[in-house]
Design a protein around this motif. Structure first.
Motif, mmCIF file in Angstrom:
data_model
loop_
_atom_site.group_PDB
_atom_site.id
_atom_site.type_symbol
_atom_site.label_atom_id
_atom_site.label_comp_id
_atom_site.label_asym_id
_atom_site.label_seq_id
_atom_site.Cartn_x
_atom_site.Cartn_y
_atom_site.Cartn_z
ATOM 1 N N TYR A 4 44.374 49.132 36.216
ATOM 2 C CA TYR A 4 43.100 48.924 36.882
ATOM 3 C C TYR A 4 42.774 47.448 36.905
ATOM 4 N N GLU A 5 41.915 47.057 37.843
ATOM 5 C CA GLU A 5 41.437 45.681 37.928
ATOM 6 C C GLU A 5 40.412 45.441 36.821
ATOM 7 N N GLN A 11 36.986 44.628 35.046
ATOM 8 C CA GLN A 11 35.635 44.985 35.471
ATOM 9 C C GLN A 11 34.603 44.264 34.627
#
Length: 153
Positions: free
Chosen positions: A5-6, A8
């Motif tokens: 995931y990127e 956050q």
């Protein structure tokens, strides 16, 4: 579901949001490296002949090693990369079954709380429930991890 995931920022987390880690197989090297780093050479974890005759019938991971494996899977997901300020602890942690050498483990995560700090505006609290399972689907770790996460610049 993706396993990477990127990063956050605090504002991007939502209660109910979920993440899933990639899996990894626990090895002899993991056991040795944990013992070497921690200084815990308890025979239940490091002596095959002793452990074979004990409760689990084989060597099992140290409890702290199980926790460390879980945190490693969280960070491997990537969503905390360069946005986490601190790990703030846990309200609860359970290790209901042992991690054994050769187990393949993975982690399911769910955001259960987000809360701005009243004392600072550059970070907020994100609480993430975690459940680590082995290849049989047996839960080997569960707990909520509390993180201080940067706000968007």
């Amino acid at each position: 579901m993706p396993y990477s995931y990127e990063p956050q920022y605090f504002e991007e987390y939502e209660v109910g949001q979920t993440f899933e880690s990639a899996g990894r197989t626990v090895t002899e090297t993991d056991f040795v490296m944990h013992s070497a780093l921690s200084g815990d050479w308890t025979e239940l974890h490091t002596n095959r002949h002793y452990a074979d005759d004990e409760y689990f019938g084989e060597r099992v991971a140290h409890g702290p090693m199980t926790f460390i494996l879980a945190t490693g899977l969280v960070f491997r997901c990537g969503f905390l990369e360069r946005t986490v300020v601190a790990f703030l602890g846990m309200n609860y942690m359970d290790i209901p079954a042992p991690v054994k050498m050769g187990d393949t483990i993975s982690l399911d995560l769910e955001v259960v709380e987000t809360k701005p700090f009243s004392s600072r505006d550059d970070a907020g609290l994100v609480v993430i429930d975690s459940e680590m399972t082995n290849q049989e689907g047996e839960t080997v770790f569960a707990g909520d991890m509390k993180f201080m996460i940067k706000t968007e610049p």
